[in-house]
Design a protein around this motif. Structure first.
Motif, PDB file in Angstrom:
ATOM      1  N   LEU A 138      12.248  85.424  23.504  1.00 39.19           N
ATOM      2  CA  LEU A 138      11.763  86.777  23.759  1.00 39.19           C
ATOM      3  C   LEU A 138      10.453  86.747  24.552  1.00 39.19           C
ATOM      4  CD1 LEU A 138      12.118  89.802  23.220  1.00 39.19           C
ATOM      5  CD2 LEU A 138      10.832  89.480  21.092  1.00 39.19           C
ATOM      6  N   THR A 139       9.563  85.856  24.167  1.00 34.76           N
ATOM      7  CA  THR A 139       8.234  85.829  24.774  1.00 34.76           C
ATOM      8  C   THR A 139       7.980  84.587  25.598  1.00 34.76           C
ATOM      9  OG1 THR A 139       7.302  84.690  22.870  1.00 34.76           O
ATOM     10  CG2 THR A 139       7.321  87.108  22.799  1.00 34.76           C
ATOM     11  N   GLY A 140       8.914  83.665  25.582  1.00 31.10           N
ATOM     12  CA  GLY A 140       8.687  82.381  26.227  1.00 31.10           C
ATOM     13  C   GLY A 140       8.126  81.373  25.265  1.00 31.10           C
ATOM     14  N   SER A 141       7.799  81.815  24.081  1.00 32.18           N
ATOM     15  CA  SER A 141       7.208  80.916  23.098  1.00 32.18           C
ATOM     16  C   SER A 141       8.291  80.299  22.217  1.00 32.18           C
ATOM     17  CB  SER A 141       6.172  81.666  22.276  1.00 32.18           C
ATOM     18  OG  SER A 141       5.456  80.783  21.447  1.00 32.18           O
ATOM     19  N   GLU A 142       8.637  80.920  21.116  1.00 31.58           N
ATOM     20  CA  GLU A 142       9.659  80.349  20.248  1.00 31.58           C
ATOM     21  C   GLU A 142      11.032  80.442  20.908  1.00 31.58           C
ATOM     22  OE1 GLU A 142       9.598  81.932  16.339  1.00 31.58           O
ATOM     23  OE2 GLU A 142      10.738  80.251  15.526  1.00 31.58           O
ATOM     24  N   GLN A 143      11.711  79.302  20.987  1.00 35.66           N
ATOM     25  CA  GLN A 143      12.990  79.239  21.688  1.00 35.66           C
ATOM     26  C   GLN A 143      14.141  79.054  20.705  1.00 35.66           C
ATOM     27  OE1 GLN A 143      12.880  76.306  24.833  1.00 35.66           O
ATOM     28  NE2 GLN A 143      10.881  77.018  25.541  1.00 35.66           N
TER      29      GLN A 143
END
Lengths: 112, 114
Positions: A96-101
């Motif tokens: 969603l944010t590029g962080s948690e995948q």
């Protein structure tokens, strides 16, 4: 949500053939990543997209590899022509944010 | 270039033991660190995500710690069960521009014996 969907789950092809791997990210996720996993090199990022635009393709090994994301719900990774050393498991992930995948189940590719 | 190392490569413990998996990274300028579990022939499942400003995160029997200055993270598994058998991967994300890349360690293959 069904999570990240990849197809096919297994692909066996002969050297020189074209291979197309497919990925459907989680709905609403703006980031999509393609990874390759081998015993020798572990997990490597090949390319990632943000809002359907390729941001970093520095991990793509050769010109034989190409990736597209024509819309927010679909991406392809194509290898043409395929070679035995391309044999690996290819993962797609979305975020969603590029962080948690969040990873898909992977496509196991065997090139003979 | 960031390098992530996980030691040991494989670990076998009897059921019920508490255990610690180690992850080290060479560049401490990380944005966050993520622990994953991978079952044979399957994809990766995210276990815990620790932001660079955090010291630890907990989820059930799992506790992950982060010491950014020393370039280390540990994943603590309490009261291990055979169902915990899998490969555990840590991955770091650098704090640099628009980078969203994860650099993975090679993993620790855990076997919990019944």
């Amino acid at each position: 949500d069904a999570g990240v969907i990849q197809s096919p789950r297994h692909e066996v092809t002969e050297m020189g053939q074209e291979v197309t791997l497919r990925c459907k990210p989680i709905s609403g996720h703006d980031y999509l990543f393609w990874y390759r996993q081998t015993m020798m090199r572990g997990l490597e990022l090949l390319i990632y997209f943000n809002n359907n635009v390729p941001i970093d393709d520095s991990g793509m090994p050769e010109d034989r590899f190409s990736a597209k994301m024509p819309n927010a719900s679909f991406s392809t990774l194509k290898i043409q022509p395929s070679e035995p050393r391309d044999s690996a498991v290819y993962f797609c992930a979305s975020s969603l944010t590029g962080s948690e995948q969040y990873f898909g189940p992977g496509t196991r590719l065997t090139v003979t | 270039k960031q390098e992530v190392t996980q030691i040991p490569a494989a670990l076998s413990v009897p059921e019920g033991e508490n255990l610690v998996l180690n992850c080290s990274f060479t560049d401490s300028a990380i944005y966050n660190l993520q622990w994953f579990r991978q079952d044979p022939g399957k994809g990766l499942t995210s276990l815990l995500l620790i932001q660079s400003s955090q010291r630890e995160q907990t989820s059930g029997r799992l506790n992950a710690s982060l010491d950014k200055s020393s370039g280390r993270s540990t994943l603590y598994i309490a009261a291990s069960q055979p169902g915990d058998s899998a490969t555990y991967l840590c991955a770091v994300r650098m704090f640099s521009g628009s980078a969203r890349q994860l650099t993975f360690g090679s993993g620790t293959q855990l076997t919990v014996l019944p």
